[in-house]
Motif scaffolding. Structure first.
Motif, PDB file in Angstrom:
ATOM      1  N   LYS A  29       0.882  -1.274  -0.044  1.00 58.87           N
ATOM      2  CA  LYS A  29      -0.045   0.095  -0.003  1.00 58.87           C
ATOM      3  C   LYS A  29       0.794   1.284   0.086  1.00 58.87           C
ATOM      4  N   ASN A  32       2.356   2.115  -3.328  1.00 56.71           N
ATOM      5  CA  ASN A  32       1.260   2.588  -4.243  1.00 56.71           C
ATOM      6  C   ASN A  32       1.394   4.284  -4.793  1.00 56.71           C
ATOM      7  N   ASP A  37      -7.503   4.191  -6.876  1.00 54.74           N
ATOM      8  CA  ASP A  37      -7.638   3.352  -6.058  1.00 54.74           C
ATOM      9  C   ASP A  37      -6.904   1.836  -6.561  1.00 54.74           C
ATOM     10  N   VAL A  40      -4.809  -4.569  -5.459  1.00 52.35           N
ATOM     11  CA  VAL A  40      -3.972  -5.448  -4.812  1.00 52.35           C
ATOM     12  C   VAL A  40      -3.842  -6.633  -5.149  1.00 52.35           C
ATOM     13  N   CYS A 176      -6.371  -0.557  -2.356  1.00 51.17           N
ATOM     14  CA  CYS A 176      -5.409  -0.015  -1.688  1.00 51.17           C
ATOM     15  C   CYS A 176      -6.204   0.576  -0.687  1.00 51.17           C
ATOM     16  N   SER A 177      -7.849   0.738  -0.891  1.00 51.31           N
ATOM     17  CA  SER A 177      -8.539   1.643   0.095  1.00 51.31           C
ATOM     18  C   SER A 177      -9.032   0.396   1.206  1.00 51.31           C
ATOM     19  N   ASP A 180      -5.650  -2.784   6.283  1.00 55.42           N
ATOM     20  CA  ASP A 180      -4.378  -3.791   6.194  1.00 55.42           C
ATOM     21  C   ASP A 180      -5.123  -5.354   6.626  1.00 55.42           C
ATOM     22  N   THR A 214       0.882  -3.739  -6.102  1.00 55.13           N
ATOM     23  CA  THR A 214      -0.199  -2.997  -6.622  1.00 55.13           C
ATOM     24  C   THR A 214      -0.266  -2.969  -7.974  1.00 55.13           C
TER      25      THR A 214
END
Length: 225
Positions: A29, A32, A37, A40, A176-177, A180, A214
């Motif tokens: 992340k 990126n 957005d 992944v 990515c939004s 984790d 990503t």
């Protein structure tokens, strides 16, 4: 400019290190550099020979947090199943009429679910749909009488996986939004599934390597430990 941003992202990754998958997700992340957005993705390199029928790994799994992808689902069926598919939330529903539309060039959908009784007619479009990865298959749960479940699974974020001719499996596990934790849960679910479908005929090590990345980011080698 893009080249400089990629090089800066690449510099964050220690090429000599294999990261724990949770560390790898956080780092992916961080690397990126795009404004959108980004997806992944996980890439597995497997010790399999896809030319052997039992080692030609293919299937699908519902990721616990979805994969962030909106899927337009077409259901090819007939009779009472037409209503079932509509009620389940399919974007497009039909039978021979939809097959004819596809023959004429209509492809505004992402997945096809079909009941077994329609596969004879749909099979004629194999040359058109096959190369695009759109042909329904029992292994991925897209040829089924339970169209409601199939549509629901796809809408929830069902991810298909398939080994390519070099033994690689690439799967999108989110965006990515995502948090984790969401990505880690999706990763672990997929990893466990890949382990579960290990062919009995594979000798020695099975998973050679696992890489996270990503959409336009550098690859990050990860382990499950």
């Amino acid at each position: 400019m893009a080249g400089k941003k990629f090089e800066a992202a690449k510099a964050l990754v220690d090429r000599s290190k294999v990261y724990n998958y949770k560390e790898g997700i956080a780092l992916a992340k961080k690397t990126n550099w795009t404004k959108f957005d980004a997806s992944v993705e996980v890439s597995f390199v497997l010790n399999v020979d896809p030319r052997q029928a039992d080692q030609n790994i293919r299937g699908a799994i519902v990721l616990p947090n979805g994969n962030g992808k909106t899927q337009r689902v077409l259901v090819i069926t007939q009779g009472a199943k037409l209503e079932e598919a509509t009620a389940a939330g399919a974007d497009f529903v039909g039978g021979a009429d939809k097959i004819e539309e596809i023959q004429k060039g209509w492809l505004d959908f992402d997945k096809i679910v079909a009941t077994p009784d329609m596969m004879g007619q749909l099979g004629k479009l194999g040359r058109l749909l096959g190369p695009k990865g759109l042909m329904p298959n029992p292994k991925t749960g897209t040829v089924t009488m339970d169209v409601a479940k199939a549509v629901d699974d796809i809408k929830k974020g069902k991810a298909e996986y398939r080994v390519d001719r070099d033994g690689n499996v690439n799967v999108m596990i989110g965006k990515c939004s995502f948090t984790d934790e969401q990505l880690a849960e999706n990763f672990k679910t997929l990893y466990d599934q890949i382990l579960k479908v290990r062919p009995n005929s594979v000798k020695g090590g099975y998973i050679k390597s696992v890489t996270l990345s990503t959409t336009m980011g550098p690859g990050i080698k990860v382990s499950i430990d």
